[in-house]
Enzyme design. Structure first.
Site, PDB file in Angstrom:
ATOM      1  N   SER A  69       0.605  -1.324  -0.018  1.00  0.00           N
ATOM      2  CA  SER A  69      -0.157   0.141   0.017  1.00  0.00           C
ATOM      3  C   SER A  69       0.811   1.363   0.012  1.00  0.00           C
ATOM      4  CB  SER A  69      -0.854  -0.054   1.196  1.00  0.00           C
ATOM      5  OG  SER A  69      -0.095   0.045   2.272  1.00  0.00           O
ATOM      6  N   THR A 187      -1.965   2.732   3.761  1.00  0.00           N
ATOM      7  CA  THR A 187      -1.245   4.033   3.752  1.00  0.00           C
ATOM      8  C   THR A 187      -0.117   3.887   5.057  1.00  0.00           C
ATOM      9  OG1 THR A 187      -2.909   5.230   3.064  1.00  0.00           O
ATOM     10  CG2 THR A 187      -1.329   6.565   4.243  1.00  0.00           C
ATOM     11  N   THR A 205       1.538   6.955   0.533  1.00  0.00           N
ATOM     12  CA  THR A 205       0.700   5.796   0.099  1.00  0.00           C
ATOM     13  C   THR A 205       0.757   5.590  -1.400  1.00  0.00           C
ATOM     14  OG1 THR A 205      -1.700   5.016   0.196  1.00  0.00           O
ATOM     15  CG2 THR A 205      -1.325   7.251  -0.359  1.00  0.00           C
ATOM     16  N   ARG A 215      -6.397   9.699  -9.850  1.00  0.00           N
ATOM     17  CA  ARG A 215      -6.950   9.937  -8.483  1.00  0.00           C
ATOM     18  C   ARG A 215      -6.126  10.262  -7.293  1.00  0.00           C
ATOM     19  NH1 ARG A 215      -6.577   7.421  -3.199  1.00  0.00           N
ATOM     20  NH2 ARG A 215      -8.699   7.343  -2.328  1.00  0.00           N
ATOM     21  N   VAL A 216      -6.278  11.191  -6.762  1.00  0.00           N
ATOM     22  CA  VAL A 216      -5.523  11.497  -5.636  1.00  0.00           C
ATOM     23  C   VAL A 216      -6.366  11.277  -4.531  1.00  0.00           C
ATOM     24  CG1 VAL A 216      -4.367  13.604  -4.461  1.00  0.00           C
ATOM     25  CG2 VAL A 216      -4.300  13.287  -6.933  1.00  0.00           C
ATOM     26  N   GLY A 217      -5.746  10.817  -3.315  1.00  0.00           N
ATOM     27  CA  GLY A 217      -6.295  10.673  -2.089  1.00  0.00           C
ATOM     28  C   GLY A 217      -6.227  11.745  -1.203  1.00  0.00           C
ATOM     29  N   ASP A 218      -6.326  11.430   0.226  1.00  0.00           N
ATOM     30  CA  ASP A 218      -6.209  12.357   1.425  1.00  0.00           C
ATOM     31  C   ASP A 218      -4.612  12.446   1.793  1.00  0.00           C
ATOM     32  OD1 ASP A 218      -6.077   9.699   2.217  1.00  0.00           O
ATOM     33  OD2 ASP A 218      -6.524  10.273   4.368  1.00  0.00           O
ATOM     34  N   THR A 238      -5.336   6.941   7.729  1.00  0.00           N
ATOM     35  CA  THR A 238      -5.128   5.894   6.578  1.00  0.00           C
ATOM     36  C   THR A 238      -6.409   5.400   6.451  1.00  0.00           C
ATOM     37  OG1 THR A 238      -4.864   4.138   8.358  1.00  0.00           O
ATOM     38  CG2 THR A 238      -2.980   4.992   7.548  1.00  0.00           C
ATOM     39  N   GLY A 239      -6.640   4.707   5.231  1.00  0.00           N
ATOM     40  CA  GLY A 239      -8.220   4.267   5.005  1.00  0.00           C
ATOM     41  C   GLY A 239      -8.855   5.016   3.654  1.00  0.00           C
ATOM     42  N   GLY A 241      -9.591   7.654   1.346  1.00  0.00           N
ATOM     43  CA  GLY A 241      -9.086   8.831   1.288  1.00  0.00           C
ATOM     44  C   GLY A 241     -10.142   9.991   1.145  1.00  0.00           C
TER      45      GLY A 241
END
Ligand code: GLY
Length: 337
Positions: A69, A187, A205, A215-218, A238-239, A241
């Site tokens: 991850s 992450t 991550t 795609r961009v997460g948190d 984590t998790g 985003g």
């Protein structure tokens, strides 16, 4: 006992706790940082800045091909390409840096740090982030491992019921089928307090497995996947985003601590906000998970997760005060049926 007496006693207990128990330095991370913690501890022991310590922990995990991850060996996007996101915050100078959708460079945490230290910008993405990394001497390399490529191939084959890409889930090994049915959002988030009282953090991550390209997460978003305020503390996530971004998760956790919440309580408080966005409807909340981690300036720490998936998989986080790196239990908001 009257409430005011109770409050007086609690205040005395807190003061005593701070006087007796505060370690000289501390590192907190998501559970996947445990095995690398000693590298950060060594640096903190020698008096290094907390940012050096958290980068040491996180880059060791980024280098690990077995951690699927984060960094090298991280699960790729829908096109089979590994795109990495990371952010850093340095408490003493109140500065930050980030990269998103970075390909071919296995240590996005180090590139994020350089964005902070060597540019007047805060975040670089995609091609620009790669050019910046290469210009600074980072090596371009393939980040897919044999294992992560095989998992992606199986996922890709399962997406189509016609044409050459074809496979039935039943033909896939159980452990791989589990990953494909529930794409991970693992992450690493890690923060430390150093001997000088400086607090810094990093989150890194490969993002949601099989995400759309771009795609961009948190994780690279300051205030979502990471937030540090040297006067208060640090928080990370984590998790899933998308859910963290919608509540400005890490920032919200730090703000709860600023108002006096203990770290675990602050994490739970923000998870309640996530839950409220779904009117506390568990059937909709069940489709994702999210974990917050927090460290305050007094070196108190805690973590909480939205869902306890099963009694066998108690949520954890890692802590080291220089004596030993250990996993601690995190709290949870809901228990899965
Ligand atoms: N928390 C990692 C991600 O959703 O990208």
């Amino acid at each position: 006992m009257y409430r005011r007496d109770f409050l007086k006693l609690s205040a005395a207990a807190v003061t005593a706790n701070l006087e007796v128990k505060q370690p000289p330095f501390l590192i907190v991370s998501s559970a996947n940082g445990l095995s690398a913690m000693e590298q950060g501890v060594e640096l903190l022991r020698k008096g290094n800045d907390a940012l050096d310590a958290v980068i040491a922990v996180v880059s060791a995990v980024e280098d690990d091909p077995e951690e699927m991850s984060v960094g090298y060996g991280g699960l790729p996007n829908a096109d089979g390409e590994v795109e990495l996101d990371a952010s850093v915050m340095h408490g003493p100078t109140r500065s930050a840096g980030a990269v998103a959708a970075l390909k071919y460079i296995k240590n996005p945490s180090k590139v994020a740090r350089l964005v902070m230290e060597r540019t007047g910008h805060l975040m670089l993405v995609g091609e620009g982030a790669l050019k910046f990394a290469l210009a600074n001497g980072f090596r371009r390399e393939e980040l897919l491992t044999k294992k992560s490529r095989e998992i992606w191939l199986k996922w890709r084959e399962l997406q189509s019921d016609k044409g050459a890409w074809r496979r039935q889930l039943e033909t896939v090994d159980v452990s791989v089928a589990k990953i494909i049915s529930n794409p991970p959002t693992g992450t690493i988030t890690c923060f430390a307090k150093d001997l000088q009282g400086g607090i810094s953090g990093v989150t890194s991550t490969s993002g949601l497995a099989f995400k759309m390209a771009g795609r961009v997460g948190d994780s690279p978003l300051i205030g979502a996947g990471l937030y540090v305020d040297n006067d208060v503390g640090a928080a990370g996530a984590t998790g899933r985003g998308e859910e963290c971004i919608k509540v400005a998760g890490a920032y919200a956790v730090v703000e709860c601590m600023r108002r006096g919440a203990m770290p675990e309580e602050a994490c739970l408080e923000v998870l309640k906000r996530v839950s409220a966005r779904y009117n506390h409807d568990r059937s909709r909340l069940k489709t994702f998970n999210l974990q917050f981690y927090a460290l305050d300036k007094h070196a108190r720490h805690g973590s909480a997760v939205l869902w306890l998936q099963s009694d066998k998989e108690r949520p954890k986080y890692a802590v080291s005060d220089g004596k030993a790196a250990v996993l601690r239990n995190a709290a949870w908001l809901y228990e899965a049926d």
